[in-house]
Write a protein that holds these residues in place. Sequence first.
Motif, PDB file in Angstrom:
ATOM      1  N   GLU A  30       0.828  -1.205   0.000  1.00  0.00           N
ATOM      2  CA  GLU A  30       0.000   0.000   0.000  1.00  0.00           C
ATOM      3  C   GLU A  30       0.862   1.255   0.000  1.00  0.00           C
ATOM      4  O   GLU A  30       0.555   2.234  -0.685  1.00  0.00           O
ATOM      5  N   MET A  31       1.957   1.228   0.763  1.00  0.00           N
ATOM      6  CA  MET A  31       2.866   2.369   0.771  1.00  0.00           C
ATOM      7  C   MET A  31       3.469   2.575  -0.612  1.00  0.00           C
ATOM      8  O   MET A  31       3.564   3.713  -1.106  1.00  0.00           O
ATOM      9  N   SER A  32       3.837   1.485  -1.269  1.00  0.00           N
ATOM     10  CA  SER A  32       4.399   1.580  -2.623  1.00  0.00           C
ATOM     11  C   SER A  32       3.378   2.130  -3.609  1.00  0.00           C
ATOM     12  O   SER A  32       3.696   2.971  -4.451  1.00  0.00           O
ATOM     13  N   TYR A  33       2.144   1.660  -3.473  1.00  0.00           N
ATOM     14  CA  TYR A  33       1.079   2.108  -4.376  1.00  0.00           C
ATOM     15  C   TYR A  33       0.797   3.601  -4.194  1.00  0.00           C
ATOM     16  O   TYR A  33       0.705   4.359  -5.168  1.00  0.00           O
ATOM     17  N   ARG A  36       8.076   4.416  13.053  1.00  0.00           N
ATOM     18  CA  ARG A  36       6.829   4.114  13.769  1.00  0.00           C
ATOM     19  C   ARG A  36       5.870   3.273  12.935  1.00  0.00           C
ATOM     20  O   ARG A  36       4.694   3.130  13.300  1.00  0.00           O
ATOM     21  N   VAL A  37       6.343   2.708  11.828  1.00  0.00           N
ATOM     22  CA  VAL A  37       5.495   1.899  10.954  1.00  0.00           C
ATOM     23  C   VAL A  37       6.025   0.472  10.914  1.00  0.00           C
ATOM     24  O   VAL A  37       7.221   0.253  10.720  1.00  0.00           O
ATOM     25  N   THR A  38       5.123  -0.479  11.114  1.00  0.00           N
ATOM     26  CA  THR A  38       5.430  -1.895  10.889  1.00  0.00           C
ATOM     27  C   THR A  38       4.787  -2.294   9.576  1.00  0.00           C
ATOM     28  O   THR A  38       3.561  -2.187   9.421  1.00  0.00           O
ATOM     29  N   PHE A  39       5.602  -2.717   8.634  1.00  0.00           N
ATOM     30  CA  PHE A  39       5.091  -3.132   7.336  1.00  0.00           C
ATOM     31  C   PHE A  39       4.799  -4.629   7.335  1.00  0.00           C
ATOM     32  O   PHE A  39       5.563  -5.428   7.881  1.00  0.00           O
ATOM     33  N   HIS A  40       3.693  -4.970   6.689  1.00  0.00           N
ATOM     34  CA  HIS A  40       3.310  -6.371   6.531  1.00  0.00           C
ATOM     35  C   HIS A  40       3.275  -6.691   5.044  1.00  0.00           C
ATOM     36  O   HIS A  40       2.932  -5.835   4.221  1.00  0.00           O
ATOM     37  N   SER A  41       3.629  -7.903   4.727  1.00  0.00           N
ATOM     38  CA  SER A  41       3.607  -8.367   3.336  1.00  0.00           C
ATOM     39  C   SER A  41       2.718  -9.595   3.255  1.00  0.00           C
ATOM     40  O   SER A  41       3.157 -10.720   3.523  1.00  0.00           O
ATOM     41  N   GLY A  42       1.442  -9.372   2.947  1.00  0.00           N
ATOM     42  CA  GLY A  42       0.486 -10.480   2.904  1.00  0.00           C
ATOM     43  C   GLY A  42      -0.172 -10.652   4.255  1.00  0.00           C
ATOM     44  O   GLY A  42      -0.910  -9.789   4.717  1.00  0.00           O
ATOM     45  N   ASP A  43       0.110 -11.781   4.926  1.00  0.00           N
ATOM     46  CA  ASP A  43      -0.465 -12.064   6.235  1.00  0.00           C
ATOM     47  C   ASP A  43       0.486 -11.611   7.336  1.00  0.00           C
ATOM     48  O   ASP A  43       1.712 -11.689   7.196  1.00  0.00           O
ATOM     49  N   ASP A  77      -4.373  -1.219  -3.879  1.00  0.00           N
ATOM     50  CA  ASP A  77      -3.464  -2.333  -4.134  1.00  0.00           C
ATOM     51  C   ASP A  77      -2.991  -3.019  -2.856  1.00  0.00           C
ATOM     52  O   ASP A  77      -2.740  -4.217  -2.845  1.00  0.00           O
ATOM     53  N   GLY A  78      -2.886  -2.250  -1.758  1.00  0.00           N
ATOM     54  CA  GLY A  78      -2.423  -2.846  -0.519  1.00  0.00           C
ATOM     55  C   GLY A  78      -3.490  -2.947   0.553  1.00  0.00           C
ATOM     56  O   GLY A  78      -3.178  -3.000   1.742  1.00  0.00           O
ATOM     57  N   LEU A  79      -4.761  -2.995   0.162  1.00  0.00           N
ATOM     58  CA  LEU A  79      -5.839  -3.119   1.136  1.00  0.00           C
ATOM     59  C   LEU A  79      -5.667  -4.394   1.962  1.00  0.00           C
ATOM     60  O   LEU A  79      -5.427  -5.474   1.424  1.00  0.00           O
ATOM     61  N   GLN A  80      -5.798  -4.259   3.295  1.00  0.00           N
ATOM     62  CA  GLN A  80      -5.746  -5.418   4.167  1.00  0.00           C
ATOM     63  C   GLN A  80      -7.013  -5.498   5.004  1.00  0.00           C
ATOM     64  O   GLN A  80      -7.617  -4.481   5.358  1.00  0.00           O
ATOM     65  N   VAL A  81      -7.439  -6.724   5.304  1.00  0.00           N
ATOM     66  CA  VAL A  81      -8.563  -6.956   6.195  1.00  0.00           C
ATOM     67  C   VAL A  81      -8.011  -7.453   7.527  1.00  0.00           C
ATOM     68  O   VAL A  81      -6.860  -7.882   7.619  1.00  0.00           O
ATOM     69  N   VAL A  82      -8.844  -7.373   8.564  1.00  0.00           N
ATOM     70  CA  VAL A  82      -8.393  -7.701   9.917  1.00  0.00           C
ATOM     71  C   VAL A  82      -9.284  -8.805  10.481  1.00  0.00           C
ATOM     72  O   VAL A  82     -10.512  -8.666  10.524  1.00  0.00           O
ATOM     73  N   ARG A  83      -8.655  -9.883  10.910  1.00  0.00           N
ATOM     74  CA  ARG A  83      -9.376 -11.011  11.520  1.00  0.00           C
ATOM     75  C   ARG A  83      -9.145 -10.963  13.026  1.00  0.00           C
ATOM     76  O   ARG A  83      -7.999 -10.903  13.489  1.00  0.00           O
TER      77      ARG A  83
END
Length: 268
Positions: free
Chosen positions: A117-120, A151-158, A175-181
């Motif tokens: 998402e940051m890249s997008y 102050r940012v933790t980047f996630h790649s996928g899960d 492009d970098g939309l994430q959902v939260v379970r």
Amino acid sequence: MGNAYEIYALRYATMSPRTPHLNFLVPDPHDTTAQDLDYFVWLIRGPGRDILVDTGFNAEEAKARARKLTLNPVDALAGFGVSADAVRDVIVTHLHYDHAGNLDRFPNARFHLQEREMSYATGRCMCNGMLRHPFSVEHVTQMVRHVYGERVTFHSGDGEIAPGITVHRVGGHSDGLQVVRVETARGPVVLASDAAHYYANLHRRSPFPIVYNVGDMAQGWETVERLAGHPDRFIPGHDPIVSEIYPRASDKVDAFALHLAPSRSFAK
């Protein structure tokens, strides 16, 4: 259940009236009216911590985009008994204006974002006005400042935010939309954010018209259903039905308890 959280949807703004073509990429030609668009942030509570999902927008952004702001979501948190200073983790589902404003109001928080998402949001797609429109350069710039401030933790996928809380990249809308379970006493609840603005986007398999990749959006619906495991355990990002079927959780702000069972089921 070892890690059972409470989840609250805090409604802070709305957009009305809307037409069907604003809610569906290919609307039903028989539809003449459409649901309003509600705006939420989500608060996850326990054990012993408050985690915020998305940060909404402020009065300046509401005026610029002709949205009706009821209450700044940061102030809504305060009305719910949560200080912005005390929030240690903020999950940003994506960087669109209505999900990533107010980033300067959480001085002690770490922000969780998909690297994609940051890249997008800072890449060549932003040279296109249509793709750029849902973003605010001020919000994106503020997130860049947080990156530089470590102050940012980047996630790649899960990725895991805490035991029982995970994020999953679905893309589609952005492009970098994430959902939260989130694990709750009624089972896993998936905060779908803009993977489905409305229940009907997923149920009808009909995309919301702001979309970067339709194929990813369609795959995202499958992911949301799999992660939730039951049709009553996914929460769309903007549907007024949420406030109709979930119990009200505050007499001070518009807050609804998503960890409790809805009054109406979508199970067939």
